[in-house]
Design a protein around this motif. Structure first.
Motif, PDB file in Angstrom:
ATOM      1  N   GLN A  34      48.472  31.112  39.375  1.00 54.63           N
ATOM      2  CA  GLN A  34      48.121  31.514  38.009  1.00 54.63           C
ATOM      3  C   GLN A  34      47.570  32.933  38.038  1.00 54.63           C
ATOM      4  O   GLN A  34      46.756  33.276  38.899  1.00 54.63           O
ATOM      5  N   VAL A  35      48.003  33.732  37.093  1.00 54.95           N
ATOM      6  CA  VAL A  35      47.564  35.132  37.097  1.00 54.95           C
ATOM      7  C   VAL A  35      46.123  35.248  36.618  1.00 54.95           C
ATOM      8  O   VAL A  35      45.740  34.680  35.596  1.00 54.95           O
ATOM      9  N   ILE A  36      45.331  35.935  37.385  1.00 50.57           N
ATOM     10  CA  ILE A  36      43.982  36.279  36.957  1.00 50.57           C
ATOM     11  C   ILE A  36      43.860  37.799  37.068  1.00 50.57           C
ATOM     12  O   ILE A  36      44.743  38.453  37.630  1.00 50.57           O
ATOM     13  N   ARG A  37      42.788  38.358  36.539  1.00 54.91           N
ATOM     14  CA  ARG A  37      42.672  39.814  36.578  1.00 54.91           C
ATOM     15  C   ARG A  37      41.362  40.212  37.232  1.00 54.91           C
ATOM     16  O   ARG A  37      40.345  39.538  37.093  1.00 54.91           O
ATOM     17  N   ALA A  38      41.430  41.324  37.954  1.00 50.71           N
ATOM     18  CA  ALA A  38      40.238  41.784  38.664  1.00 50.71           C
ATOM     19  C   ALA A  38      40.026  43.260  38.385  1.00 50.71           C
ATOM     20  O   ALA A  38      40.957  43.991  38.047  1.00 50.71           O
ATOM     21  N   LEU A  39      38.782  43.670  38.542  1.00 47.25           N
ATOM     22  CA  LEU A  39      38.453  45.088  38.415  1.00 47.25           C
ATOM     23  C   LEU A  39      38.557  45.752  39.779  1.00 47.25           C
ATOM     24  O   LEU A  39      38.358  45.099  40.805  1.00 47.25           O
ATOM     25  N   PRO A  40      38.864  47.033  39.808  1.00 48.83           N
ATOM     26  CA  PRO A  40      38.926  47.723  41.102  1.00 48.83           C
ATOM     27  C   PRO A  40      37.609  47.560  41.863  1.00 48.83           C
ATOM     28  O   PRO A  40      36.530  47.732  41.279  1.00 48.83           O
ATOM     29  N   GLY A  41      37.712  47.209  43.119  1.00 53.92           N
ATOM     30  CA  GLY A  41      36.523  47.074  43.962  1.00 53.92           C
ATOM     31  C   GLY A  41      35.799  45.751  43.813  1.00 53.92           C
ATOM     32  O   GLY A  41      34.852  45.467  44.534  1.00 53.92           O
ATOM     33  N   GLU A  42      36.228  44.936  42.908  1.00 54.61           N
ATOM     34  CA  GLU A  42      35.539  43.663  42.653  1.00 54.61           C
ATOM     35  C   GLU A  42      35.836  42.644  43.760  1.00 54.61           C
ATOM     36  O   GLU A  42      36.946  42.569  44.269  1.00 54.61           O
ATOM     37  N   MET A  43      34.823  41.864  44.104  1.00 54.44           N
ATOM     38  CA  MET A  43      35.033  40.826  45.106  1.00 54.44           C
ATOM     39  C   MET A  43      35.834  39.678  44.490  1.00 54.44           C
ATOM     40  O   MET A  43      35.727  39.397  43.298  1.00 54.44           O
ATOM     41  N   LEU A  44      36.582  39.003  45.354  1.00 60.88           N
ATOM     42  CA  LEU A  44      37.430  37.911  44.865  1.00 60.88           C
ATOM     43  C   LEU A  44      36.615  36.860  44.131  1.00 60.88           C
ATOM     44  O   LEU A  44      37.052  36.306  43.128  1.00 60.88           O
ATOM     45  N   SER A  45      35.411  36.589  44.633  1.00 52.99           N
ATOM     46  CA  SER A  45      34.613  35.529  44.021  1.00 52.99           C
ATOM     47  C   SER A  45      34.320  35.850  42.558  1.00 52.99           C
ATOM     48  O   SER A  45      34.381  34.972  41.697  1.00 52.99           O
ATOM     49  N   SER A  46      34.012  37.099  42.282  1.00 48.26           N
ATOM     50  CA  SER A  46      33.702  37.463  40.903  1.00 48.26           C
ATOM     51  C   SER A  46      34.948  37.415  40.031  1.00 48.26           C
ATOM     52  O   SER A  46      34.895  36.985  38.873  1.00 48.26           O
ATOM     53  N   ALA A  47      36.072  37.841  40.580  1.00 48.95           N
ATOM     54  CA  ALA A  47      37.312  37.771  39.816  1.00 48.95           C
ATOM     55  C   ALA A  47      37.641  36.318  39.493  1.00 48.95           C
ATOM     56  O   ALA A  47      38.078  35.990  38.382  1.00 48.95           O
ATOM     57  N   LEU A  48      37.408  35.428  40.465  1.00 44.57           N
ATOM     58  CA  LEU A  48      37.693  34.011  40.237  1.00 44.57           C
ATOM     59  C   LEU A  48      36.756  33.431  39.185  1.00 44.57           C
ATOM     60  O   LEU A  48      37.176  32.699  38.285  1.00 44.57           O
ATOM     61  N   PHE A  49      35.483  33.769  39.277  1.00 46.03           N
ATOM     62  CA  PHE A  49      34.518  33.295  38.281  1.00 46.03           C
ATOM     63  C   PHE A  49      34.886  33.809  36.893  1.00 46.03           C
ATOM     64  O   PHE A  49      34.834  33.082  35.916  1.00 46.03           O
ATOM     65  N   ALA A  50      35.233  35.095  36.842  1.00 44.61           N
ATOM     66  CA  ALA A  50      35.563  35.683  35.545  1.00 44.61           C
ATOM     67  C   ALA A  50      36.756  34.971  34.915  1.00 44.61           C
ATOM     68  O   ALA A  50      36.886  34.904  33.701  1.00 44.61           O
ATOM     69  N   ALA A  51      37.616  34.421  35.780  1.00 46.63           N
ATOM     70  CA  ALA A  51      38.785  33.716  35.275  1.00 46.63           C
ATOM     71  C   ALA A  51      38.485  32.238  35.045  1.00 46.63           C
ATOM     72  O   ALA A  51      39.370  31.467  34.679  1.00 46.63           O
TER      73      ALA A  51
END
Lengths: 368, 753
Positions: free
Chosen positions: B25-42
């Motif tokens: 599933q596509v999620i979105r991340a900010l440059p430099g962001e850790m995977l954990s935060s990208a996953l939480f944000a999603a």
């Protein structure tokens, strides 16, 4: 512990005194866990075979999981020197009934696909050897020994050995004096110190080796891989994948680091890592979790010193196991038991002859 | 769970996000962001399953110390909290032991460099940075390493204003800004080198410190080591304690304040110390409901101003309560708490269950002391500063670092200037625990004819008692003196002795006083003594780190006072003409009042001043405005009961309290033996979490501490790849394994398809 277990099982009254807080906290837990019969001397081959039998059937017999796996051992060769050493040994080893063969590079890589092909000449593979958890197995031996009636006193330091007319009489400790007709010195790295208490100078002194353990990953490696080629700072190194999925590894420093210092140095990890990832590039992304240093009570010829003392009656030596106490110990415990009960077998006599305290220490074990 | 797009203190990133996938599933991340935060944000907070028992796993330390957030990134097992997201990365949950990528080739290995430095500082937080500054003063060659991508340590997460001395430690300034200021000061020092993304792995017996710098292993040989490694959070054992959604305040603040991820919708806090109280405030600021806070003691241990602030925002605080269980299947769904008696035993019948998605554990800190201990064991010269030395506020750590820096310079004969005596005194004050609580009776407002009631120092201490006597305001009029009968005056809702004095520095009339000899005293309003009047400038209101000063002004209307209240929820949360719920200092509702003005001035550093109109009998009792609706704290109708003895002590190897307790009761006294039998402490974290918990189990079983043999400490601090230790270059050029950077648009296309 194995001797206590074997002797208690035979109905002897056994007391074990240990200065540390619980079982196996000395060098046992610093062992990495390999057990093999593929040695170069008949004595060690006999002990190794019996140890293998005990370890590999332990869980089925006693219901204690010791994470045993019959993954085999593989000694690899990248130079003519190692190839010659290993091939020369095959004859003795096969004659002793060991299952071991030479595999050329291609055949060996079929068994161990992760080995880098570069410069690999081949190696031996002995499918009957294996590995387990030194902590679990050590503790299992302790629990069984206690079940058989052996008594253990921890945090108990031996302060002296009493003799009477060249006969052992008692062990003095900081927690009292214990009389016994037979005293076994199984003090590992500290064996010489105990020997001096009866006025004997045992040619045993420890050097240290460092080991490490990684994070766990899915199973990909069966045998213990041993590389006996010397490298900068090391004589050899070896590693295997434990039942938990972790790789446990160890290096033999060269020159040896003599003494009792078991504090970790910064030299070990870069040294062993470079050798391991060169031999097996697949390991490069595997993360090292922890590292430690343990003592090898070495003898001049690299073989244990086992048997009764000629000078002090009732004083038995099971010393100088040269870092192989874990793998030879279970078999050796039973030999000591039979020695005490005067029930030696023919094989035992071969063992005791080979490891005799009065032997000439001129030779060198080809495979330490 | 989502990103925080608006925050009263922090500025959300305006950078464009990029796509990657989790479970396809596509999620979105900010440059430099850790995977954990990208996953939480999603909205994903369960990252995988534990290989041993399939229990759900997610964020725990968010600090690279454990391995509970492991995921597969492009087939490679990584810690999600320490791995920056990359465009097109394919993330999969880790549900069993990962397969080691079958790389056949090895990049060239190199020699591991050994670097000689005069002083090595581990940790770029308040203590380490201050020490570096002090060492630089003496021209010393310093290498400062920090495992994060920016300096500041935990200051990076502290969006609130700091207490302390305004002269010594930037009190009144937000932690984030202090961090930036210290870091910028350090960057200007030519003799201080700073390495970011550099984790100390071990202090070895040969005096060398192994450091993982980015993806390279480096050995450093310092003449002097300074461990400014901070603290780690204590864990707590209760059923459900390893469910995704149970984690520490540090992890929470990392997600929320560093990465601006709304990590929770409904948060429950365990622990009423400063850490828990502040985390609650941060949660409210991030738009997260704080369902409640339990504290085992009869009173919160943190600063009363923090406690009061949270209470008047509308957060229920349950003292003499404990958490019984976190409940949920794949992640936290609710928490069950109960009252406890004097012996800390749950009181039957008082259990209540609250719906929440996150249980935040803030039950204290332990020093990160393994480097100091190893150095001491090996005879390597070492000093320790900040929390690693003694747990205290960051302001104390700043000063502790400064003193330690000077001590090192003295030791190494780089200065002869002794440590000034007042430094030690300041440190002692900054480290001190909250003192006694003063009963300040809320004032009632009279007219100028009865000026005696205008000062509010209902305290037992004799200080400034004469201030109350006859300093008749009308007797010494100033140019600012209002013409009407009305007047302005500050009200101090600050009733507990804590080291703090910024309010004394801003009053243009000099009307606020704290004895400089001991800034732990509560402020006194000394208008009568000074003979000047408050001009109603509100500077004291906006500087107070505890948001504990309001300004009552009756100059426009003697019956309806204008009450100026500090408010850190942005200038759009309340608007003039709206009604606001005013609370007293204890969090009790005083009434609903009109908002007259909302002022956001740059000089107030993101503290908005809200003016409400309140009748004079209530005006001075208003301490704050409620921001959270009362229903947020309502319990569920049914109590969820915890399961017995299934609480996890060793979360890496998933060993329960029951297993360990049984071994202790069987007579085991050597933690190494417990480790042998259970594997506790053999996991990724190396006992960082479980050792204190095991010590507590021993105590619970009545075993005295001296009878217990401790776990043998072993390096490494965190796990490091063999290739890195071998000096192999970081990115293997293995073409068959290399991930093809996926075209972001094709991913987008997939989601639309």
């Amino acid at each position: 512990m194995p001797a206590a277990w074997a002797m208690a099982r035979s109905g002897l009254r056994v007391l074990v005194v240990d200065k540390l807080a619980s079982a196996g906290q000395g060098s046992n837990k610093a062992a990495i866990g390999g057990i093999r019969a593929t040695h170069s001397e008949p004595a060690k081959i006999h002990l190794g075979l019996r140890s293998l039998e005990i370890a590999s059937t332990w869980e089925a017999t006693y219901g204690q999981p010791i994470e045993w796996e019959t993954g085999g051992y593989s000694f690899v060769a990248h130079h003519a020197r190692e190839e010659a050493i290993l091939k020369n040994l095959l004859e003795t080893q096969k004659a002793s009934g060991l299952r071991i063969d030479w595999y050329d590079a291609e055949a060996l890589r079929e068994r161990i696909p992760s080995l880098a092909p570069e410069g690999l000449l081949g190696g031996t593979f002995s499918p009957g050897d294996g590995h387990c958890s030194p902590m679990r197995f050590g503790h299992g031996l302790y629990v069984q020994a206690v079940k058989e009636g052996a008594e253990f006193l921890f945090r108990t330091e031996v302060t002296g050995l009493e003799t009477d007319s060249a006969r052992i009489r008692a062990v003095q400790t900081n927690r009292g004096r214990f009389e016994a007709p037979i005293v076994v010195n199984a003090a590992g790295a500290w064996a010489a110190e105990v020997g001096r208490m009866v006025g004997l100078e045992h040619p045993v002194r420890p050097d240290s080796h460092e080991g490490g353990v990684t994070e766990p990953v899915a199973h990909f490696l069966d045998p213990m891989v041993v590389d006996i080629s010397p490298g900068p700072g090391s004589a050899n190194y070896y590693f295997f994948q434990h039942a938990t999925g972790q790789i446990i590894f160890c290096i033999t420093p060269s020159p040896s680091i003599w003494g009792f210092d078991t504090r970790e140095t910064s030299q070990f990890l870069p040294m062993v890592a470079k050798r391991m990832v060169t031999l097996m590039p697949r390991l490069q992304q595997l993360r090292v979790r922890r590292t430690w240093r343990g003592l090898y009570p070495m003898t001049p010829d690299g073989s244990p010193i086992v048997g009764p003392s000629k000078e002090v009656e009732g004083y038995l030596m099971a010393i100088g196991l040269c870092g192989q106490g874990f793998m030879l110990g279970p078999g050796l415990g039973e030999v000591l038991d039979r020695l005490v009960r005067d029930a030696l077998t023919d094989d035992d006599r071969i063992v005791l002859e080979g490891l005799s305290p009065t032997r000439s220490f001129g030779g060198h074990a080809a495979l330490k | 769970m989502a990103r925080i797009n608006e925050h009263p203190i922090l500025t959300p990133s305006s950078e464009a996000t990029f796509p990657l996938t989790f479970q396809g599933q596509v999620i979105r991340a900010l440059p430099g962001e850790m995977l954990s935060s990208a996953l939480f944000a999603a909205g994903f907070r369960t990252f995988g399953k534990h290989p041993k028992d399939g229990s759900p796993q997610g964020i725990f330390c968010a600090n690279g110390q454990c391995s509970q957030c492991m995921v597969l990134a492009d087939g490679i097992p990584v810690k999600a909290c320490m791995t920056p997201a990359q465009p097109g990365m394919r993330i999969e949950p880790l549900t069993e032991l990962p397969s080691l990528p079958d790389r056949q080739t090895l990049p060239p290995t190199g020699e591991i460099e050994t670097l000689e430095v005069e002083v090595l500082i581990i940790g770029g937080g308040p203590a380490g940075l201050s020490a570096a500054l002090e060492l630089a003063e003496h021209g010393m060659d310093v290498l400062l390493i920090d495992d994060k991508d920016r300096l500041g340590g935990k200051l990076v997460l502290q969006t609130h204003r700091f207490f302390g001395s305004i002269n010594a430690v930037h009190a009144g300034t937000r932690g984030i800004d202090i961090g930036v200021r210290l870091a910028s000061d350090v960057s200007e020092k030519p003799t201080v080198r700073t390495w970011l993304n550099s984790t100390a792995l071990a202090v070895f017996s040969d005096g060398i410190v192994g450091v993982l710098r980015d993806d390279a292993y480096v050995r450093i040989r310092p003449q002097m080591l300074l461990a400014a490694t901070g603290a780690r959070e204590k864990a707590l054992v209760f059923p459900g304690n390893t469910l995704p959604g149970v984690y520490g305040a540090g992890a929470f603040q990392t997600l929320v304040n560093r990465d601006l991820v709304k990590a929770a919708d409904r948060l429950f806090i365990v622990g009423g110390g400063n850490v828990g109280l502040i985390a609650g405030y941060h949660a409210l600021q991030a738009g997260i409901d704080v369902v409640g806070l339990v504290e085992a003691l009869p009173q919160c241990g943190g600063y009363k101003v923090h406690r009061d602030k949270l209470a008047r925002m509308g957060v229920p605080i349950y003292t003499s309560h404990t958490v019984l269980s976190a409940n949920g299947a794949e992640a936290v769904e609710s928490v069950t708490i109960s009252q406890i008696d004097e012996g800390f035993r749950p009181v039957e019948g008082t259990e209540r269950t609250y719906a929440c998605d996150t249980v935040l554990i803030a039950v204290g800190l332990d020093p990160v002391d393994e480097f100091t201990e190893a150095a001491n064991r090996f005879g390597v010269p070492v000093y320790t500063a900040g929390d690693a030395d003694e747990i205290a506020e960051a302001s104390a750590a700043i000063f502790s670092g400064k003193i330690t820096g000077r001590q090192i310079a003295l030791d190494m004969k780089r200065t002869s200037a002794p440590i000034p005596e007042d430094w030690a005194r300041t440190t002692a004050i900054l480290k001190s625990h909250p003192g006694k609580t003063i009963d300040r009776t809320a004032p009632t407002i009279q007219t100028t004819e009865d000026s005696a009631n205008r000062t509010f120092r209902e305290r037992e201490t004799p200080r400034n008692d004469n201030a109350r006597s006859d300093g008749e305001l009308g007797a010494s009029p100033t140019p600012d003196e209002p013409s009407s009968n009305g007047f302005a005056f500050p009200v101090f809702h600050c009733t507990q002795e804590i080291p703090c004095n910024p309010c004394t520095s801003v009053c243009p009339q000099g009307l606020i006083h704290i004895d400089e000899a001991d800034i732990r005293n509560v402020p006194d309003y000394i208008a009568d003594q000074v003979g000047k009047a408050c001009i109603g400038c509100t500077k004291c209101v906006s500087i107070c780190p505890g948001l504990a000063i309001t300004l009552v002004d009756t100059r426009e209307n003697v019956e309806m006072a204008n009450v100026t209240i500090p408010f850190e929820f942005g200038d759009s949360a309340l608007e003039p003409g709206q009604m606001a719920l005013a609370m007293d200092v204890n969090g009790d509702l005083l009434g609903e009042f009109w908002v007259a003005r909302v002022t956001a001035m740059p000089s107030n550093d993101r503290t908005v001043l809200v003016v409400v109109e309140a009748p004079r009998d209530k005006a001075a009792r208003i301490a704050g405005l409620r921001v959270q609706e009362p229903w947020v704290g309502e319990p569920l109708p049914d109590v969820v009961r915890p399961l017995e003895d299934e609480d996890i002590v060793c979360r890496c190897e998933r060993i329960t309290a029951g297993e360990i307790r049984a071994l202790i009761q069987s007579g085991m006294r050597d933690i190494n033996e417990i480790k042998t039998v259970t594997r506790t402490g053999m996991g990724a974290c190396g006992g960082k979490t479980c050792q204190t918990l095991i010590a507590r189990l021993f105590r619970e079983c009545g075993v005295p501490e001296e009878a217990v043999t401790k776990n043998v400490p072993r390096p490494l601090f965190v796990e490091v790849a063999l290739g890195t230790l071998a000096g192999a270059s970081a990115n293997p050029q293995d073409s068959d394994e290399n991930v093809n950077p996926t075209d972001p648009h094709s991913l987008d296309g997939k989601v639309q398809a």
